[in-house]
Write a protein that holds these residues in place. Sequence first.
Motif, PDB file in Angstrom:
ATOM      1  N   THR A   1       0.945  -1.385  -0.026  1.00 47.19           N
ATOM      2  CA  THR A   1       0.078   0.077   0.039  1.00 47.19           C
ATOM      3  C   THR A   1       0.663   1.454   0.134  1.00 47.19           C
ATOM      4  O   THR A   1       0.302   2.355  -0.373  1.00 47.19           O
ATOM      5  CB  THR A   1      -1.195  -0.016   1.404  1.00 47.19           C
ATOM      6  OG1 THR A   1      -0.515  -0.079   2.501  1.00 47.19           O
ATOM      7  CG2 THR A   1      -1.985  -1.144   1.293  1.00 47.19           C
ATOM      8  N   GLN A   2       2.062   0.958   0.531  1.00 50.12           N
ATOM      9  CA  GLN A   2       3.078   2.302   0.575  1.00 50.12           C
ATOM     10  C   GLN A   2       3.248   2.758  -0.896  1.00 50.12           C
ATOM     11  O   GLN A   2       3.183   3.908  -1.468  1.00 50.12           O
ATOM     12  CB  GLN A   2       4.212   1.935   1.261  1.00 50.12           C
ATOM     13  CG  GLN A   2       4.263   1.541   2.489  1.00 50.12           C
ATOM     14  CD  GLN A   2       4.473   0.164   2.624  1.00 50.12           C
ATOM     15  OE1 GLN A   2       3.483  -0.840   1.702  1.00 50.12           O
ATOM     16  NE2 GLN A   2       5.084  -0.404   3.565  1.00 50.12           N
TER      17      GLN A   2
ATOM     18  N   TYR B   1      -0.870   7.450  -5.922  1.00 50.75           N
ATOM     19  CA  TYR B   1      -2.002   8.188  -5.591  1.00 50.75           C
ATOM     20  C   TYR B   1      -1.579   9.718  -5.335  1.00 50.75           C
ATOM     21  O   TYR B   1      -2.263  10.788  -5.904  1.00 50.75           O
ATOM     22  CB  TYR B   1      -2.708   7.905  -4.490  1.00 50.75           C
ATOM     23  CG  TYR B   1      -4.056   8.515  -4.208  1.00 50.75           C
ATOM     24  CD1 TYR B   1      -5.316   8.387  -4.995  1.00 50.75           C
ATOM     25  CD2 TYR B   1      -3.958   9.527  -3.216  1.00 50.75           C
ATOM     26  CE1 TYR B   1      -6.174   9.135  -4.904  1.00 50.75           C
ATOM     27  CE2 TYR B   1      -5.320  10.341  -3.092  1.00 50.75           C
ATOM     28  CZ  TYR B   1      -6.307   9.973  -3.688  1.00 50.75           C
ATOM     29  OH  TYR B   1      -7.494  10.987  -3.727  1.00 50.75           O
ATOM     30  N   ASP B   2      -0.484  10.024  -4.837  1.00 52.80           N
ATOM     31  CA  ASP B   2      -0.031  11.297  -4.441  1.00 52.80           C
ATOM     32  C   ASP B   2       0.622  12.261  -5.588  1.00 52.80           C
ATOM     33  O   ASP B   2       0.586  13.297  -5.505  1.00 52.80           O
ATOM     34  CB  ASP B   2       1.043  11.482  -3.438  1.00 52.80           C
ATOM     35  CG  ASP B   2       0.368  10.893  -1.886  1.00 52.80           C
ATOM     36  OD1 ASP B   2      -0.738  11.047  -1.977  1.00 52.80           O
ATOM     37  OD2 ASP B   2       1.340  10.387  -1.048  1.00 52.80           O
TER      38      ASP B   2
ATOM     39  N   ILE C   1       2.726   9.101 -14.776  1.00 50.71           N
ATOM     40  CA  ILE C   1       3.366   8.070 -15.724  1.00 50.71           C
ATOM     41  C   ILE C   1       4.558   7.580 -15.304  1.00 50.71           C
ATOM     42  O   ILE C   1       4.953   6.539 -15.316  1.00 50.71           O
ATOM     43  CB  ILE C   1       3.449   8.723 -17.074  1.00 50.71           C
ATOM     44  CG1 ILE C   1       2.113   9.108 -17.667  1.00 50.71           C
ATOM     45  CG2 ILE C   1       4.151   7.859 -18.099  1.00 50.71           C
ATOM     46  CD1 ILE C   1       2.032   9.796 -18.833  1.00 50.71           C
ATOM     47  N   ILE C   2       5.639   8.499 -14.685  1.00 51.98           N
ATOM     48  CA  ILE C   2       6.940   8.125 -14.347  1.00 51.98           C
ATOM     49  C   ILE C   2       6.757   7.208 -13.143  1.00 51.98           C
ATOM     50  O   ILE C   2       7.524   6.163 -12.942  1.00 51.98           O
ATOM     51  CB  ILE C   2       7.797   9.309 -14.039  1.00 51.98           C
ATOM     52  CG1 ILE C   2       8.049  10.189 -15.412  1.00 51.98           C
ATOM     53  CG2 ILE C   2       9.289   8.894 -13.388  1.00 51.98           C
ATOM     54  CD1 ILE C   2       8.732  11.465 -15.160  1.00 51.98           C
ATOM     55  N   ALA C   3       6.003   7.668 -12.199  1.00 53.31           N
ATOM     56  CA  ALA C   3       5.622   7.044 -11.122  1.00 53.31           C
ATOM     57  C   ALA C   3       5.201   5.490 -11.144  1.00 53.31           C
ATOM     58  O   ALA C   3       5.831   4.569 -10.639  1.00 53.31           O
ATOM     59  CB  ALA C   3       4.806   7.891 -10.008  1.00 53.31           C
ATOM     60  N   ASP C   4       4.275   5.515 -11.989  1.00 50.75           N
ATOM     61  CA  ASP C   4       3.753   4.091 -12.449  1.00 50.75           C
ATOM     62  C   ASP C   4       4.989   3.241 -12.767  1.00 50.75           C
ATOM     63  O   ASP C   4       4.808   1.851 -12.625  1.00 50.75           O
ATOM     64  CB  ASP C   4       2.633   4.295 -13.363  1.00 50.75           C
ATOM     65  CG  ASP C   4       1.903   2.819 -13.857  1.00 50.75           C
ATOM     66  OD1 ASP C   4       1.338   2.581 -12.717  1.00 50.75           O
ATOM     67  OD2 ASP C   4       2.096   2.173 -14.799  1.00 50.75           O
ATOM     68  N   ALA C   5       5.894   3.838 -13.835  1.00 47.38           N
ATOM     69  CA  ALA C   5       6.973   2.780 -14.238  1.00 47.38           C
ATOM     70  C   ALA C   5       7.860   2.558 -13.264  1.00 47.38           C
ATOM     71  O   ALA C   5       8.377   1.655 -13.307  1.00 47.38           O
ATOM     72  CB  ALA C   5       7.580   3.812 -15.586  1.00 47.38           C
ATOM     73  N   ILE C   6       8.108   3.506 -12.414  1.00 47.99           N
ATOM     74  CA  ILE C   6       9.112   3.213 -11.159  1.00 47.99           C
ATOM     75  C   ILE C   6       8.468   2.011 -10.422  1.00 47.99           C
ATOM     76  O   ILE C   6       9.278   1.155  -9.923  1.00 47.99           O
ATOM     77  CB  ILE C   6       9.090   4.497 -10.278  1.00 47.99           C
ATOM     78  CG1 ILE C   6      10.074   5.412 -11.024  1.00 47.99           C
ATOM     79  CG2 ILE C   6       9.744   3.958  -8.863  1.00 47.99           C
ATOM     80  CD1 ILE C   6      10.025   6.943 -10.373  1.00 47.99           C
TER      81      ILE C   6
ATOM     82  N   ALA D   1      -1.754  -2.111  -6.333  1.00 45.23           N
ATOM     83  CA  ALA D   1      -1.547  -2.157  -7.853  1.00 45.23           C
ATOM     84  C   ALA D   1      -0.333  -2.849  -8.301  1.00 45.23           C
ATOM     85  O   ALA D   1      -0.240  -3.737  -9.329  1.00 45.23           O
ATOM     86  CB  ALA D   1      -1.655  -0.763  -8.341  1.00 45.23           C
ATOM     87  N   LYS D   2       0.608  -2.644  -7.764  1.00 48.56           N
ATOM     88  CA  LYS D   2       1.986  -3.241  -7.996  1.00 48.56           C
ATOM     89  C   LYS D   2       2.357  -4.436  -7.437  1.00 48.56           C
ATOM     90  O   LYS D   2       3.124  -4.504  -6.297  1.00 48.56           O
ATOM     91  CB  LYS D   2       3.305  -2.011  -7.808  1.00 48.56           C
ATOM     92  CG  LYS D   2       3.096  -0.676  -8.457  1.00 48.56           C
ATOM     93  CD  LYS D   2       3.002  -1.185  -9.931  1.00 48.56           C
ATOM     94  CE  LYS D   2       2.633   0.164 -10.914  1.00 48.56           C
ATOM     95  NZ  LYS D   2       2.451  -0.020 -12.400  1.00 48.56           N
ATOM     96  N   THR D   3       1.713  -5.348  -7.877  1.00 49.86           N
ATOM     97  CA  THR D   3       1.778  -6.866  -7.375  1.00 49.86           C
ATOM     98  C   THR D   3       1.944  -7.616  -8.672  1.00 49.86           C
ATOM     99  O   THR D   3       1.346  -7.782  -9.489  1.00 49.86           O
ATOM    100  CB  THR D   3       0.535  -7.099  -6.272  1.00 49.86           C
ATOM    101  OG1 THR D   3       0.322  -6.149  -5.479  1.00 49.86           O
ATOM    102  CG2 THR D   3       0.602  -8.756  -6.140  1.00 49.86           C
ATOM    103  N   ILE D   4       2.732  -8.846  -8.396  1.00 52.32           N
ATOM    104  CA  ILE D   4       3.089  -9.850  -9.344  1.00 52.32           C
ATOM    105  C   ILE D   4       2.892 -11.259  -8.753  1.00 52.32           C
ATOM    106  O   ILE D   4       3.490 -11.639  -7.706  1.00 52.32           O
ATOM    107  CB  ILE D   4       4.447  -9.729  -9.868  1.00 52.32           C
ATOM    108  CG1 ILE D   4       4.616  -8.363 -10.671  1.00 52.32           C
ATOM    109  CG2 ILE D   4       4.671 -10.952 -10.802  1.00 52.32           C
ATOM    110  CD1 ILE D   4       6.119  -8.138 -11.002  1.00 52.32           C
TER     111      ILE D   4
END
Length: 215
Positions: free
Chosen positions: A95-96, A102-103, A111-116, A182-185
């Motif tokens: 969640t972090q 979200y922030d 877009i950059i944060a999503d790629a990170i 969201a960032k889970t594999i």
Amino acid sequence: MKEQEIIIEDIDRKRILSGLGYDRANPPSKGFERKLDQLIDAAPRTVYTGHVETKIIDRQIESVITRAGTIKSINFAALAIPADKVIFGLATAGTQMDDFLYDCKDMVDSIIADAIGSVVVEQGVDMFCRMMREEYGQYVSLPFSPGYCDYPLTEQETVLKPLGKTPLGVSWHPVSFMMTPAKTISFVLAAGDHPLQTNPCILCQLKNCRMKRSA
């Protein structure tokens, strides 16, 4: 389920830029690079992993049958021929990372944060695989996830079920099969004492795939 935390000390900047479509022939602007570096410095770096190992009890041309579930993939079945077990795994930036994404109110920042976030959890999976090789002293394949090659996204439940009801706080949607955070594999690994083709992409017949892994 065995759980552990992995800290990503050095977020792979080159992988982030590649995911955003940049390369030597198409480099980012200096302003973009500064923004990228600022967001990398601010990004969460902890990846939480969980896994269950299970023995292979039967093999068929199109599937691998284990005590924890059946993996329905011709490519994975071919990869796992020399293996004697399968590792069902999960990695999440938690969640972090969701809060970090979200922030970001600016479109470019988002877009950059999503790629990170994607690269952080991918690096976590890479480190997990190396740890499994060292822990077991065996051959271990690269991760194979629902949605890869011929492994349907609808098989998400097969991978997650052995790990518990909400492993690592992760939940998934029964229709879209998308996971939260969201960032889970989710993934499976083949492992054993005999040499195996570690890269499932080598066995895949799909041509011109931009996600194909060379090693």
